[in-house]
Design an enzyme around this catalytic site. Structure first.
Site, mmCIF file in Angstrom:
data_model
loop_
_atom_site.group_PDB
_atom_site.id
_atom_site.type_symbol
_atom_site.label_atom_id
_atom_site.label_comp_id
_atom_site.label_asym_id
_atom_site.label_seq_id
_atom_site.Cartn_x
_atom_site.Cartn_y
_atom_site.Cartn_z
ATOM 1 N N HIS A 85 0.858 -1.188 0.000
ATOM 2 C CA HIS A 85 0.000 0.000 0.000
ATOM 3 C C HIS A 85 0.891 1.235 0.000
ATOM 4 C CE1 HIS A 85 -3.345 2.672 0.849
ATOM 5 N NE2 HIS A 85 -2.517 3.300 1.658
ATOM 6 N N LYS A 98 -8.685 -1.561 5.959
ATOM 7 C CA LYS A 98 -8.967 -2.062 4.607
ATOM 8 C C LYS A 98 -7.955 -3.120 4.186
ATOM 9 C CE LYS A 98 -9.250 2.270 3.579
ATOM 10 N NZ LYS A 98 -9.404 3.646 3.132
ATOM 11 N N ARG A 101 -14.435 12.770 8.006
ATOM 12 C CA ARG A 101 -13.154 13.417 8.340
ATOM 13 C C ARG A 101 -12.770 14.433 7.279
ATOM 14 N NH1 ARG A 101 -9.576 8.593 8.218
ATOM 15 N NH2 ARG A 101 -7.913 10.109 8.408
ATOM 16 N N SER A 139 -7.609 3.660 9.331
ATOM 17 C CA SER A 139 -8.370 3.669 8.081
ATOM 18 C C SER A 139 -7.665 2.805 7.034
ATOM 19 C CB SER A 139 -8.486 5.125 7.600
ATOM 20 O OG SER A 139 -8.929 5.189 6.274
ATOM 21 N N ASP A 169 -15.257 2.569 7.841
ATOM 22 C CA ASP A 169 -14.206 3.477 7.377
ATOM 23 C C ASP A 169 -14.707 4.369 6.258
ATOM 24 O OD1 ASP A 169 -11.446 4.493 7.073
ATOM 25 O OD2 ASP A 169 -11.705 3.608 5.092
HETATM 26 N N1 URA Z 1 -6.057 6.898 2.915
HETATM 27 C C1 URA Z 1 -6.999 6.223 3.587
HETATM 28 O O1 URA Z 1 -7.460 5.188 3.127
HETATM 29 N N2 URA Z 1 -7.411 6.689 4.769
HETATM 30 C C2 URA Z 1 -6.927 7.813 5.319
HETATM 31 O O2 URA Z 1 -7.335 8.177 6.395
HETATM 32 C C3 URA Z 1 -5.951 8.517 4.609
HETATM 33 C C4 URA Z 1 -5.530 8.029 3.404
#
Ligand code: URA
Length: 426
Positions: free
Chosen positions: A82, A187, A168, A183, A161
C-alpha cells in the site's frame, strides 16, 4: 452506552475502553451515532491521540463492520503493498505482476484519485475494456490465472471506514495519525493479505510532509499489521519530486509498461524492484526468482498481460491521448535544482488528470511528461516538460501551478531526499 460518554472520555484525554470502541464504531455504522457526534469524537482523537491498544481495537472494530476476504484456497502465499500516495506513483502497476512472476499472489484493492495524487484504478481504466469492479469470485479467478489482481474494494469492505473517512474529509480531521493508520490498515487487513509492505511517502507531494510524521504513521501501521497477524514492513520513500517522468493516467500506464519491458526511469525501476523484494521477503518467498531477473526475462510482462486480459482489458490497445500539448522550456542554462512534487501534481490535476469531487470523470490522456529531472543539466530554451490536456483553456491554470515549482541553478544546490529514506519493522 451513549455517544456523549465516549466523546467526553476522549475530550478529557482518557483512554477509551474496548466496549466503548466496539459500541461507537458499530452504532455509527448503523446510523445510531450521528455524524455530528462522530465529528466531535474524531476531533478529540486528533487533539488527544490514542494508545496502541485503542488504535488496534478501533481498527478491528472497523474490520468487523464489514466482510473479511479469505484467500486460503489459493495454492500460494499472498502479499500486498500500500502506498500513501504521491505524484507519478504508478509503482503498483509494474509491481503486482512482477511479484506474481516471482511466486507471490497479490490481491490488491485500490482506490481512485482525489486531489493532486493519482489513483491506481484511474490509471488502469485508461486501458480500453479494463474493469475495476470484480466480485470476490472474479478476483479469485484473476488471482489463479495471473497471480495478481488490482480492483476496487466492494461496498462490504470496512463500511465504517467509508463513512468515517467522508466525515473526516469535511471536518478537518483527516490528519490524525491514529485515524489515518486505522483507516488504511482496516482495509488492508480486511483484504486478507498475509504480508504487507507499506510505502509511506514523504515530501511536498505526499500526505506526510516531514520524515518525523511519516515515521510515526509508518510505525503505527506496522504495529497494527503485526498485532493483526499480518507480516508488515514499511519503507519511507521520497515524494519531494515526482516519481519517474510520467504524471497522468495513460501516460503512467505507458511508463509502467516500459518498466515491465526492462526499461523505464531509474527511480521507478529501483523502487519497484526494492518493494517487490520486500513483498516477497515479508511472505517468506524470497528464495525464488529475483525481481530484477523477472523484468529482464519477460515473465513480469507476461503476468501483466494475463492480469489485464483477465479483467477485460486489451494490453495491446492504443491508449487515449490528449488532444492538445504545450511545451514548457528552460528559462536559463544550468542545472535543474528543484522540481516540486506538489506543484507538478497540482498542474497535472488542473490539466484534467485528477478529479475535484469523487463523482467527477478524469481525462485519461491528460498529464505531464517530464523531460528533465532534478540534477540534470539543461540549456536555455530546452524542453523541461510537455503538458497534455483535452482543451487548451486548461494550460494557463496548469502553468500557474508550475510557477515556482522548479528552479535552475548550480549543481551544488540540488538537495533531494534519498529515494528510500528508512525501513521500519515491528
Ligand atoms: N487513505 C486512507 O485510506 N485513509 C486515510 O485516512 C488517509 C488516506
Amino acid at each position: 452506552m451513549d455517544a456523549i460518554d465516549v466523546i467526553v472520555t476522549k475530550r478529557d484525554g482518557r483512554e477509551l475502553s474496548t466496549a466503548q470502541i466496539d459500541w461507537v464504531i458499530d452504532a455509527y455504522t448503523r446510523g445510531v451515532v450521528a455524524d455530528e457526534q462522530m465529528s466531535a469524537l474524531a476531533m478529540a482523537i486528533l487533539l488527544n491521540g490514542m494508545t496502541r491498544r485503542e488504535i488496534a481495537e478501533w481498527t478491528q472494530a472497523m474490520i468487523r463492520s464489514g466482510t473479511r476476504m479469505d484467500w486460503s484456497g489459493l495454492p500460494g502465499r499472498t502479499t500486498d503493498k500500500h502506498s500513501t500516495g504521491g505524484v507519478g506513483d504508478k509503482i503498483t502497476l509494474p509491481l503486482a505482476p512482477l511479484v506474481a512472476a516471482c511466486g507471490g499472489y497479490v490481491p490488491q484493492l485500490s482506490g481512485r484519485g482525489l486531489g493532486h495524487t493519482g489513483g491506481t484504478l484511474d490509471k488502469l481504466e485508461s486501458i480500453p475494456g479494463w474493469r475495476a469492479s470484480l466480485s470476490s469470485e472474479e478476483m479469485l479467478g484473476v488471482l489463479r490465472e495471473a497471480g495478481a489482481v488490482i480492483c476496487a474494494a466492494g461496498e462490504g469492505l470496512a463500511p465504517a471506514d467509508k463513512k468515517l473517512y467522508a466525515l473526516r474529509d469535511v471536518t478537518g480531521t483527516v490528519e490524525a495519525i491514529p485515524l489515518i493508520a486505522s483507516s488504511i490498515m482496516s482495509k488492508k487487513i480486511a483484504e486478507g493479505t498475509g504480508a504487507l509492505v507499506l510505502d509511506v511517502k514523504v515530501g511536498s507531494g505526499a500526505f506526510m510532509k516531514t520524515v518525523d510524521r511519516a515515521r510515526e504513521l509508518a510505525t503505527t501501521m506496522v504495529e497494527l499489521g503485526t498485532d493483526a497477524g499480518v507480516n508488515t514492513v514499511a519503507l519511507l520513500t521520497a515524494m519531494d519530486r515526482p516519481l519517474g517522468r510520467a504524471v497522468g493516467n495513460a501516460l503512467e500506464v505507458t511508463e509502467s509498461v516500459e518498466v515491465l519491458a526492462g526499461g523505464g526511469p531509474e527511480d521507478v525501476v529501483e523502487l519497484t524492484v526494492r518493494l517487490a523484494r520486500e513483498m516477497l521477503q515479508a511472505a517468506g518467498l524470497d528464495g525464488g526468482k529475483d525481481p530484477e531477473q523477472a523484468l529482464k526475462d519477460g515473465s513480469a510482462m507476461d503476468a501483466w498481460r494475463r492480469m489485464i486480459s483477465a479483467q477485460g482489458g486489451d494490453p495491446d490497445a492504443a491508449l487515449p491521448r490528449a488532444a492538445e500539448t504545450m511545451e514548457v522550456v528552460a528559462p536559463a542554462t544550468g542545472v535543474l535544482t528543484r522540481l516540486d512534487a506538489y506543484g507538478v501534481g497540482l498542474a497535472a490535476w488542473r490539466l484534467g488528470a485528477g478529479r475535484e469531487r469523487k463523482e467527477d470523470p478524469v481525462s485519461f490522456g491528460a498529464g505531464i511528461m517530464l523531460h528533465a529531472r532534478p540534477g540534470d543539466a539543461v540549456r536555455e530554451g530546452q524542453r523541461l516538460m510537455t503538458l497534455h490536456a483535452d482543451e487548451t483553456a486548461r494550460f494557463d491554470r496548469a502553468l500557474a501551478a508550475l510557477d515556482g515549482a522548479y528552479a535552475i541553478g548550480e549543481a551544488g544546490e540540488v538537495d533531494l531526499l534519498p529515494l528510500v529514506i528508512d525501513r521500519i519493522r515491528a
